[in-house]
Design a protein around this motif. Structure first.
Motif, short mmCIF file in Angstrom:
data_model
loop_
_atom_site.label_atom_id
_atom_site.label_comp_id
_atom_site.label_asym_id
_atom_site.label_seq_id
_atom_site.Cartn_x
_atom_site.Cartn_y
_atom_site.Cartn_z
N THR A 22 69.05 -22.89 23.69
CA THR A 22 69.58 -22.47 22.39
C THR A 22 70.44 -21.23 22.61
OG1 THR A 22 67.88 -20.84 21.78
CG2 THR A 22 67.41 -23.17 21.30
N GLY A 23 71.22 -20.89 21.61
CA GLY A 23 71.81 -19.57 21.55
C GLY A 23 70.80 -18.70 20.84
N GLN A 24 71.30 -17.84 19.96
CA GLN A 24 70.34 -17.06 19.18
C GLN A 24 69.60 -17.95 18.18
OE1 GLN A 24 71.34 -13.82 16.10
NE2 GLN A 24 70.78 -12.66 17.94
N THR A 25 70.31 -18.98 17.71
CA THR A 25 69.72 -19.92 16.75
C THR A 25 69.59 -21.30 17.39
OG1 THR A 25 71.85 -20.71 15.90
CG2 THR A 25 70.95 -18.70 14.91
N TYR A 26 68.86 -22.17 16.72
CA TYR A 26 68.97 -23.57 17.13
C TYR A 26 70.34 -24.06 16.68
CZ TYR A 26 67.82 -25.20 12.30
OH TYR A 26 67.81 -25.45 10.95
N SER A 27 70.89 -25.04 17.37
CA SER A 27 72.22 -25.52 17.03
C SER A 27 72.27 -25.99 15.59
CB SER A 27 72.60 -26.68 17.96
OG SER A 27 73.78 -27.31 17.50
N ARG A 28 73.29 -25.54 14.87
CA ARG A 28 73.43 -25.94 13.48
C ARG A 28 73.83 -27.41 13.34
NH1 ARG A 28 70.00 -22.48 12.72
NH2 ARG A 28 70.58 -20.37 12.07
N LYS A 29 74.07 -28.06 14.46
CA LYS A 29 74.29 -29.50 14.42
C LYS A 29 73.03 -30.23 13.97
CE LYS A 29 76.62 -33.11 17.09
NZ LYS A 29 77.80 -33.15 16.21
N ILE A 30 71.88 -29.62 14.20
CA ILE A 30 70.61 -30.21 13.73
C ILE A 30 70.62 -30.34 12.22
CG2 ILE A 30 68.10 -29.94 13.68
CD1 ILE A 30 69.35 -30.51 16.46
N ASP A 31 71.18 -29.34 11.54
CA ASP A 31 71.26 -29.40 10.08
C ASP A 31 72.13 -30.57 9.62
OD1 ASP A 31 69.71 -27.12 10.02
OD2 ASP A 31 71.41 -25.75 9.69
N ILE A 32 73.18 -30.86 10.41
CA ILE A 32 74.02 -32.02 10.09
C ILE A 32 73.19 -33.29 10.17
CG2 ILE A 32 76.02 -33.38 10.80
CD1 ILE A 32 77.21 -30.82 12.00
N ASP A 33 72.41 -33.40 11.25
CA ASP A 33 71.60 -34.61 11.45
C ASP A 33 70.56 -34.79 10.35
OD1 ASP A 33 73.01 -35.06 13.74
OD2 ASP A 33 71.47 -34.33 15.11
N ILE A 34 70.12 -33.69 9.75
CA ILE A 34 69.12 -33.76 8.69
C ILE A 34 69.75 -34.07 7.34
CG2 ILE A 34 67.41 -32.41 7.40
CD1 ILE A 34 66.82 -30.92 10.04
N LEU A 35 70.87 -33.42 7.03
CA LEU A 35 71.45 -33.60 5.70
C LEU A 35 72.30 -34.86 5.58
CD1 LEU A 35 70.31 -30.86 5.02
CD2 LEU A 35 72.47 -30.31 3.87
N ASN A 36 72.86 -35.35 6.68
CA ASN A 36 73.66 -36.57 6.59
C ASN A 36 72.88 -37.75 6.00
OD1 ASN A 36 76.31 -36.00 7.20
ND2 ASN A 36 76.10 -36.35 9.38
N PRO A 37 71.66 -38.05 6.48
CA PRO A 37 70.93 -39.17 5.86
C PRO A 37 70.54 -38.91 4.41
CG PRO A 37 69.58 -38.09 7.53
CD PRO A 37 70.96 -37.54 7.67
N LEU A 38 70.38 -37.64 4.03
CA LEU A 38 70.09 -37.35 2.62
C LEU A 38 71.31 -37.60 1.76
CD1 LEU A 38 67.90 -34.10 2.86
CD2 LEU A 38 67.24 -36.50 3.08
N SER A 39 72.47 -37.17 2.24
CA SER A 39 73.70 -37.43 1.50
C SER A 39 74.00 -38.93 1.44
CB SER A 39 74.88 -36.69 2.13
OG SER A 39 74.78 -35.30 1.90
N SER A 40 73.70 -39.63 2.52
CA SER A 40 73.88 -41.08 2.54
C SER A 40 72.97 -41.74 1.52
CB SER A 40 73.58 -41.62 3.95
OG SER A 40 73.75 -43.01 4.00
N PHE A 41 71.74 -41.26 1.41
CA PHE A 41 70.85 -41.76 0.37
C PHE A 41 71.44 -41.50 -1.01
CE2 PHE A 41 67.82 -40.21 -2.83
CZ PHE A 41 67.25 -41.43 -3.20
N GLY A 42 72.11 -40.38 -1.18
CA GLY A 42 72.74 -40.09 -2.46
C GLY A 42 73.73 -41.17 -2.86
N ALA A 43 74.47 -41.70 -1.87
CA ALA A 43 75.41 -42.78 -2.15
C ALA A 43 74.67 -44.04 -2.59
CB ALA A 43 76.26 -43.06 -0.91
N THR A 44 73.54 -44.34 -1.94
CA THR A 44 72.72 -45.49 -2.32
C THR A 44 72.23 -45.35 -3.76
OG1 THR A 44 71.96 -45.79 -0.05
CG2 THR A 44 70.64 -46.81 -1.78
N ALA A 45 71.67 -44.18 -4.06
CA ALA A 45 71.11 -43.96 -5.39
C ALA A 45 72.19 -44.06 -6.46
CB ALA A 45 70.43 -42.59 -5.44
N HIS A 46 73.37 -43.52 -6.16
CA HIS A 46 74.47 -43.58 -7.13
C HIS A 46 74.86 -45.02 -7.40
CE1 HIS A 46 78.18 -42.68 -9.20
NE2 HIS A 46 77.98 -41.38 -9.09
#
Length: 485
Positions: free
Chosen positions: A238-262
């Motif tokens: 890691t650097g000082q933080t865990y890679s913020r790419k992890i946040d992408i991997d977590i929020l992408n499926p949630l946003s994708s679910f948003g498209a399903t729900a809509h």
């Protein structure tokens, strides 16, 4: 004029919509409780590996004060205002509560030890809550699909009447996307790792110094703290933080679910306009302040509204990750404090709404049948042509006769507002006398739905049931659930 608690803005995600469980998970109380757990387990692991000065009394005192009191928050608030540093303010507050541990709290660690590991712990728990709710929504939609698997209804392409399908078969299209969301969120959940103890720039220099240059003990400390929190994955670098790419991997499926729900909610809004299917409507619910007769699809509209917000939140994580210079910059912090909790709170709310909708959908078969009767004569023309040719008729001649009568019937519907009378025209036409006794049977809607009922059965058996099996105990807790679909 001040009204006390009402003179400050509050996010409607928490004040109006969110479940108590999800709101509590992202609360300051849980965040700082998680930090204290992290400090406790770090001290335990360091003591196990021989760091001097960490006593049993210090550990016991930390364990006894993991839950913050009102006084703890007040102490931390005063200290943060003075130091302009939230982590050090809470190190100080914890030390005031557990004075025997004050000298060893946060030993060797950087702020991101608690902030980043704490986020990963909370995000993983959040996904667990969402997965349980998603399983419930899938289950109830599946019961609906099973119940109405054989009920013919007009299919629509371009929102124009098309070949028949069934009410239940259409629901499987929603469920299939929800199953993909379930798969994607499970993947994201299981891929979440632990930042561990990596130091200020990820080199573990402070811990190497703590263990007098013993690299093995530094690695053992990293692995032990990870183990104490039940993570199977420890990020190797890691650097000082865990890679913020992890946040992408977590929020992408949630946003994708948003498209399903809509999509699901939009379909139901369209069907509500046709008066074929409605969302639950409570006995005393008001649809309009002016038009008392209205039954607005309020829940589905809210799903669409919130889903639009959810779909765009993943953009924050993409942009944040792209500008994390070198080992890190702090321009991620304020953004993540908003985007990560809001993504989880919004997903949670949408899932609660979908579950409520799926449990109480109201179907109006007579309206559906009336709409079918208005369009089916046109769809049955091919069957009529085939029946005539079997009696020895000429296909091209029959096709022309049907074409003329169809245009006449369509004109009557569109220009005069009459019902579709194509079948009556056919019955009155001498050319079709050879099949007059068959015409009604050629219009049986159940003969136009293909394998829709069988597709529903197979889909639930082979795809839905296996996907929901890990959630069987959770589903049993729902008083409405009988695990028989």
């Amino acid at each position: 004029m001040s009204t006390g608690i009402h003179d400050k803005y509050e996010s409607p995600l928490t004040s109006r919509y969110a479940s108590p469980e999800m709101a509590a998970l992202f609360s300051p109380a849980n965040r700082f409780y998680t930090w204290r757990q992290l400090w406790l387990n770090l001290a335990k692991a360091e003591k196990e590996l021989g760091v001097k000065g960490i006593t049993d009394e210090a550990i016991e005192e930390m364990e006894a004060h993991l839950i913050l009191t009102k006084e703890d928050f007040e102490i931390a608030a005063i200290e943060e205002k003075r130091r302009r540093h939230d982590v050090m303010a809470h190190v100080y507050a914890f030390g005031q509560t557990a004075p025997k541990a004050a000298g060893i709290i946060h030993l060797g660690a950087t702020s991101c030890y608690v902030t980043d590991n704490g986020d990963l712990i909370i995000l993983r728990k959040g996904l667990d809550l969402l997965l349980d709710k998603l399983a419930r929504a899938i289950y109830h939609f599946s019961r609906f699909a099973d119940k109405y698997k054989s009920l013919p209804t007009l299919g629509f392409t371009h929102f124009q009447p098309a070949q028949l399908t069934t009410v239940g078969k259409r629901a499987t299209l929603w469920i299939q996307e929800l199953l993909w969301d379930l798969r994607n969120i499970i993947r994201a959940r299981n891929d979440i790792g632990f930042r561990g103890v990596k130091g200020t720039t990820g080199t573990q220099a402070s811990f190497l110094s703590l263990f007098d240059g013993d690299h093995d003990k530094v690695e053992a400390l990293d692995a032990r703290v990870c183990e104490l929190f039940g993570f199977e994955i420890l990020y190797p670098v890691t650097g000082q933080t865990y890679s913020r790419k992890i946040d992408i991997d977590i929020l992408n499926p949630l946003s994708s679910f948003g498209a399903t729900a809509h999509k699901i909610a939009t379909d139901l809004r369209l069907l509500a306009n046709l008066k074929e299917i409605e969302e639950p409507f409570e006995k005393d619910q008001i649809g309009s302040s002016a038009m008392a007769y209205k039954r607005n699809p309020m829940r589905c509209e809210r799903v669409c509204s919130l889903s639009r917000h959810l779909m765009v939140l993943a953009q924050d994580t993409l942009m944040t990750n792209s500008v994390q210079w070198l080992e890190r910059t702090l321009d991620d912090s304020a953004n993540r404090r908003i985007s990560l909790p809001e993504a989880f709170l919004t997903t949670d709310i949408v899932l609660s709404l979908l579950q409520n909708i799926s449990e109480g959908l109201v179907v109006y078969p007579q309206v559906i049948q009336r709409h079918i009767s208005q369009e089916l004569p046109f769809m049955a023309t091919e069957n009529i042509i085939m029946a005539v040719t079997k009696k020895g008729g000429d296909r091209q001649e029959c096709h022309e006769m049907i074409r003329v009568l169809s245009h006449q019937a369509a004109s009557a519907v569109k220009e005069e507002g009459k019902e579709n009378d194509l079948i009556e025209r056919i019955k009155k036409t001498e050319y079709f006398k050879c099949i007059h006794d068959e015409v009604d049977s050629l219009l049986d809607p159940s003969t136009f739905i293909g394998r829709a009922p069988q597709q529903v059965d197979k889909f639930i058996k082979e795809h839905v049931n296996p996907a929901l099996e890990p959630y069987s105990e959770i589903l049993k807790q729902d008083k409405h659930v009988t695990l028989s679909v």
